[in-house]
Design a protein around this motif. Structure first.
Motif, short mmCIF file in Angstrom:
data_model
loop_
_atom_site.label_atom_id
_atom_site.label_comp_id
_atom_site.label_asym_id
_atom_site.label_seq_id
_atom_site.Cartn_x
_atom_site.Cartn_y
_atom_site.Cartn_z
N UNK A 1 0.79 -1.08 -0.04
CA UNK A 1 -0.04 -0.02 -0.09
C UNK A 1 0.82 1.30 0.03
N UNK A 2 0.26 2.48 -0.02
CA UNK A 2 1.20 3.51 -0.12
C UNK A 2 0.36 4.69 0.78
N UNK A 3 1.05 5.36 1.52
CA UNK A 3 0.60 6.62 2.32
C UNK A 3 1.08 7.63 2.25
N UNK A 4 2.21 8.02 1.50
CA UNK A 4 3.01 9.06 1.32
C UNK A 4 3.59 9.01 0.14
N UNK A 5 3.66 9.85 -0.94
CA UNK A 5 4.34 10.03 -1.89
C UNK A 5 5.30 11.24 -2.03
N UNK A 6 6.63 11.00 -2.07
CA UNK A 6 7.35 12.50 -2.09
C UNK A 6 8.27 12.49 -3.54
N UNK A 7 8.30 13.80 -3.83
CA UNK A 7 9.09 14.16 -4.85
C UNK A 7 10.07 15.11 -4.36
N UNK A 8 11.53 14.59 -4.76
CA UNK A 8 12.62 15.56 -4.52
C UNK A 8 13.46 15.50 -5.66
N UNK A 9 14.39 16.46 -5.60
CA UNK A 9 15.54 16.62 -6.59
C UNK A 9 15.08 17.51 -7.64
N UNK A 10 16.13 18.13 -8.52
CA UNK A 10 15.65 19.05 -9.49
C UNK A 10 14.29 18.98 -10.28
N UNK A 11 14.18 17.74 -10.91
CA UNK A 11 13.11 17.28 -11.50
C UNK A 11 11.81 17.42 -10.95
#
Length: 289
Positions: free
Chosen positions: A241-251
């Motif tokens: 399952x998934x509770x948290x999706x995080x985007x990081x770095x330049x793009x």
């Protein structure tokens, strides 16, 4: 089981570091959170004077790493599907971007509390790119393996590639080892497919161009997003399952259209984003709906 509430989607700055072409390593002790790409490790070893107590080990021919980081210490299945005698020489899944993921393991609880201790996937999307699945802030799976070529489609790197394609290039097309290496490291990914640029924000500006230029731009970005979505799906299965999706770095931090397209294809997980917050590069972009 899938999460009972909509998954959050957020981006978190990972800090800026020089790229491999302008690598600067100060003469200081690294902490125990560093795992180097073998492609650049020789430059790093030359630049760093190891001190007593540094956990510097040889882990394969021509490959050195400072071990103990988030990716290295967690409960990964690190074996590679290869003969045991070859695996004993140091062939295993190491994972990369450990500094970024270690930073996330400390920062996310400050911003999201106990939610961050659940089933989290961090998308480190830059010139190099990978995903890390975390449970209780510990890495349990990553998309990169023995080298920084594995996993996601990147700016100039292929990502996951059928090894048979490499054999074909060498046996049939007669490319040398050096030519194959240059192709898969420096001439593939977004740059290779689009023929335009390794930067998503540059490629997207050509999607509506007439003829082959626009077609190649569309195909390149579709492949780029599809690979991210596919790997998030695989890691979600690992986490249950998934509770948290995080985007990081330049793009991940600065390309709202990439986040929008990825999240659009993940609505089956309960992910909804706030369009205005996403465009504004807000710290939290999940919708309250």
């Amino acid at each position: 089981t899938w999460p009972s509430t909509s998954c959050n989607a957020s981006w978190t700055p990972a800090g800026k570091r020089p790229g491999p072409d302008s690598l600067h390593v100060p003469r200081r002790r690294f902490g125990q959170n560093f795992l180097a790409d073998p492609h650049y490790v020789a430059r790093i070893v030359d630049a760093v004077a190891p001190q007593p107590g540094d956990n510097l080990v040889e882990i394969g021919p021509g490959l050195a790493a400072l071990t103990g980081g988030l990716v290295a210490r967690a409960g990964h299945i690190t074996a590679i599907e290869i003969a045991r005698d070859l695996a004993a020489s140091g062939l295993r899944r190491y994972g990369f971007h450990g500094l970024s993921y270690d930073y996330m393991s400390h920062t996310l609880p400050e911003r999201h509390g106990d939610l961050a201790r659940g089933r989290t996937i961090v998308a480190h999307l830059g010139s190099g790119a990978s995903l890390c699945a975390m449970q209780n802030l510990q890495s349990v799976a990553t998309t990169m393996g023995f080298s920084a070529l594995d996993g996601l489609m990147m700016g100039t790197r292929t990502g996951s590639l059928d090894p048979g394609a490499l054999l074909y290039l060498m046996e049939i097309e007669k490319l040398s080892l050096e030519e194959v290496g240059s192709t898969i490291y420096n001439q593939s990914g977004l740059l290779g497919v689009s023929g335009i640029s390794a930067e998503p924000h540059v490629v997207v500006a050509h999607e509506n161009d007439p003829g082959e230029v626009g077609e190649r731009a569309c195909i390149a970005l579709a492949l780029y997003v599809r690979r991210i979505v596919r790997e998030i799906g695989a890691l979600t299965a690992v986490l249950g399952g998934l509770d948290l999706l995080v985007f990081t770095a330049g793009v991940g931090e600065h390309n709202a259209f990439v986040r929008e397209r990825v999240c659009r294809d993940l609505t089956f997980l309960g992910i909804r984003i706030d369009t205005d917050a996403n465009i504004a590069d807000a710290l939290t972009i999940s919708s309250n709906d």
